[in-house]
Scaffold this motif. Structure first.
Motif, PDB file in Angstrom:
ATOM      1  N   ASP A  13      85.826  67.779  19.243  1.00 51.26           N
ATOM      2  CA  ASP A  13      85.135  67.094  17.908  1.00 51.26           C
ATOM      3  C   ASP A  13      84.351  67.737  17.138  1.00 51.26           C
ATOM      4  OD1 ASP A  13      87.076  65.018  18.004  1.00 51.26           O
ATOM      5  OD2 ASP A  13      85.522  63.645  17.975  1.00 51.26           O
ATOM      6  N   ASP A  14      83.153  68.686  18.402  1.00 43.08           N
ATOM      7  CA  ASP A  14      82.283  69.720  17.958  1.00 43.08           C
ATOM      8  C   ASP A  14      83.327  70.804  17.121  1.00 43.08           C
ATOM      9  OD1 ASP A  14      83.055  70.215  20.208  1.00 43.08           O
ATOM     10  OD2 ASP A  14      80.716  70.517  20.841  1.00 43.08           O
ATOM     11  N   ARG A  15      83.979  71.641  18.074  1.00 40.11           N
ATOM     12  CA  ARG A  15      84.466  72.436  18.036  1.00 40.11           C
ATOM     13  C   ARG A  15      86.160  73.226  18.179  1.00 40.11           C
ATOM     14  NH1 ARG A  15      81.073  77.099  16.835  1.00 40.11           N
ATOM     15  NH2 ARG A  15      83.269  78.478  17.580  1.00 40.11           N
ATOM     16  N   GLN A  62      87.977  64.112   5.973  1.00 40.14           N
ATOM     17  CA  GLN A  62      86.390  64.471   6.250  1.00 40.14           C
ATOM     18  C   GLN A  62      86.653  64.680   7.982  1.00 40.14           C
ATOM     19  OE1 GLN A  62      83.114  63.029   4.408  1.00 40.14           O
ATOM     20  NE2 GLN A  62      82.118  64.951   4.176  1.00 40.14           N
ATOM     21  N   TYR A  63      86.076  63.454   8.434  1.00 34.77           N
ATOM     22  CA  TYR A  63      85.970  63.852  10.185  1.00 34.77           C
ATOM     23  C   TYR A  63      87.202  64.663  10.542  1.00 34.77           C
ATOM     24  CZ  TYR A  63      84.738  62.222  14.632  1.00 34.77           C
ATOM     25  OH  TYR A  63      84.618  62.160  16.655  1.00 34.77           O
ATOM     26  N   PHE A  64      88.575  64.701  10.072  1.00 41.78           N
ATOM     27  CA  PHE A  64      89.194  65.277  10.653  1.00 41.78           C
ATOM     28  C   PHE A  64      89.497  66.619   9.953  1.00 41.78           C
ATOM     29  CE2 PHE A  64      90.978  61.517  12.339  1.00 41.78           C
ATOM     30  CZ  PHE A  64      90.081  61.764  14.162  1.00 41.78           C
ATOM     31  N   ALA A  65      88.869  67.080   8.838  1.00 39.15           N
ATOM     32  CA  ALA A  65      89.208  68.271   8.278  1.00 39.15           C
ATOM     33  C   ALA A  65      89.286  69.596   9.348  1.00 39.15           C
ATOM     34  CB  ALA A  65      88.344  68.503   7.063  1.00 39.15           C
ATOM     35  N   LEU A  69      92.492  71.829   9.618  1.00 38.48           N
ATOM     36  CA  LEU A  69      92.060  73.697  10.031  1.00 38.48           C
ATOM     37  C   LEU A  69      92.337  74.965  11.126  1.00 38.48           C
ATOM     38  CD1 LEU A  69      90.981  76.035   7.811  1.00 38.48           C
ATOM     39  CD2 LEU A  69      88.205  75.335   8.068  1.00 38.48           C
ATOM     40  N   GLY A  70      91.470  73.793  11.908  1.00 36.92           N
ATOM     41  CA  GLY A  70      91.174  74.655  13.364  1.00 36.92           C
ATOM     42  C   GLY A  70      93.522  74.785  14.156  1.00 36.92           C
ATOM     43  N   ALA A  71      93.892  73.804  13.881  1.00 40.99           N
ATOM     44  CA  ALA A  71      95.436  73.872  14.586  1.00 40.99           C
ATOM     45  C   ALA A  71      95.776  74.790  13.239  1.00 40.99           C
ATOM     46  CB  ALA A  71      95.772  72.901  14.316  1.00 40.99           C
ATOM     47  N   ALA A  72      95.363  74.900  12.264  1.00 41.58           N
ATOM     48  CA  ALA A  72      96.115  76.175  11.192  1.00 41.58           C
ATOM     49  C   ALA A  72      96.382  77.102  11.554  1.00 41.58           C
ATOM     50  CB  ALA A  72      95.859  75.371   9.562  1.00 41.58           C
ATOM     51  N   LYS A  73      94.675  77.376  12.360  1.00 40.08           N
ATOM     52  CA  LYS A  73      94.256  78.874  11.990  1.00 40.08           C
ATOM     53  C   LYS A  73      95.166  79.347  13.524  1.00 40.08           C
ATOM     54  CE  LYS A  73      89.285  79.046   9.859  1.00 40.08           C
ATOM     55  NZ  LYS A  73      87.894  79.254  10.316  1.00 40.08           N
ATOM     56  N   ALA A  74      95.092  78.499  14.517  1.00 39.66           N
ATOM     57  CA  ALA A  74      95.454  78.515  15.818  1.00 39.66           C
ATOM     58  C   ALA A  74      97.504  79.162  15.344  1.00 39.66           C
ATOM     59  CB  ALA A  74      95.149  77.991  16.567  1.00 39.66           C
ATOM     60  N   ALA A  75      97.686  78.760  13.971  1.00 38.56           N
ATOM     61  CA  ALA A  75      99.482  78.388  14.013  1.00 38.56           C
ATOM     62  C   ALA A  75      99.855  77.171  15.070  1.00 38.56           C
ATOM     63  CB  ALA A  75      99.540  80.053  14.752  1.00 38.56           C
TER      64      ALA A  75
END
Length: 311
Positions: A13-15, A62-65, A69-75
């Motif tokens: 959750d932190d990164r 908000q917690y999972f935003a 975003l991280g999943a989308a950036k990593a495809a």
């Protein structure tokens, strides 16, 4: 055919962005989001719960935003997730079981929709011992599914029931959803009732190995109702969630799990979804410095399965 794995023990959750990037670099394109990690079965069976799902859906989003975003950036596509389980605690308080039904389950579907995830896996109620029959057990489970189905239909989510095991008198026996014919009939009946694919099936290789299911026959009977997979291995005695091909039945190294039957079953069912591994415990068995190599090895087995299916 894509390859996926659980986010547990990789995405933190932190990164979360770092974790999804590690999954991509290891060779995965999909992830099974471990929503069940936020309200654990160990706590629930002890009659305890935390306050995580007391959050409003806006607070949960908000917690999972950062995760989204991280999943989308990593495809990385979050193609499936696991609802916290059990959804009903035998012997639990009325308040606890009402909370699981009225709060945790609907909010899990909302989180699933927020991620754009098409499948959520639920555990069937383990009530046959208390109610006297598997049929009565299913009747109670079907009421729970009927409660969720309108929401699932509206959100375009398929709820997936899973073959489970049960521990009785020190023995591992079949649990809910271990009869492929009954599962297929029940899935069809519910989908016909709602005129949508609100219900599907998750085939769990480890659970199937524990109770001696015929992989090929079971999956072939399910056919197109088979939507997602939980791929992992064990010794036939305990639910260990280890890497496929880890265990052998003899010194001649015959695998304890019927992986050839698994491949035939995938062919027979016409499965075209994600080869998704439920092997999170493996990552705590190896030293932390080997995590990337272990993930890459698991992804490599996924590629092996994919090649075997094309042969």
């Amino acid at each position: 055919m894509r390859i996926g794995v659980q986010t547990k023990n990789v995405v933190y959750d932190d990164r979360p962005e770092d974790g999804f990037r590690r999954l991509k670099q290891a060779g995965f394109s999909c992830a099974d989001f471990s929503l069940n990690g936020y309200l654990t079965n160990i706590s629930l069976y002890q009659g305890e719960r935390n306050a995580f799902f007391d959050k409003s859906i806006q607070e949960l989003e908000q917690y999972f935003a950062p995760h989204k975003l991280g999943a989308a950036k990593a495809a990385i596509e979050i193609n499936q997730m696991h609802m916290p389980y059990p959804n009903y605690v035998p012997g639990g308080t009325r308040e606890l079981n009402a909370y699981l039904r009225e709060v945790v389950a609907p909010k899990s579907l909302q989180v699933c929709a927020y991620f754009g995830c098409p499948h959520i896996v639920v555990h069937g109620f383990k009530l046959a011992h208390f109610l006297g029959s598997e049929e009565e057990e299913w009747n109670v489970m079907e009421q729970f599914l009927d409660f969720l189905a309108p929401m699932a239909k509206e959100m375009g989510i398929t709820i997936c029931i899973e073959n489970l095991y049960e521990s009785t008198g020190g023995h591992i026996v079949e649990g809910p959803c271990c009869d492929a014919g009954k599962a297929a009939e029940r899935i069809d009946r519910m989908n016909d009732r709602y005129h949508a694919e609100v219900l599907g099936f998750c085939f769990d290789t480890g659970h199937a190995n524990l109770v001696g299911l015929d992989f090929e026959s079971f999956m072939t009977v399910l056919g197109p109702r088979l939507k997602v997979l939980h791929i992992h291995d064990n010794d036939g005695v305990a639910d260990l969630h280890q890497i496929p091909y880890t265990f052998a039945r003899s010194r001649e190294n015959k695998a304890s799990t019927d992986w050839e039957g698994f491949i035939r079953g995938l062919r027979g069912s016409g499965f075209g979804g994600t080869l998704s591994f439920e092997t999170a415990p493996v990552l705590t068995a190896f030293p932390e410095g080997m995590k990337d190599e272990v993930l890459a090895f698991v992804a490599g087995i996924g590629r092996h399965f994919r090649r075997a299916l094309s042969d």
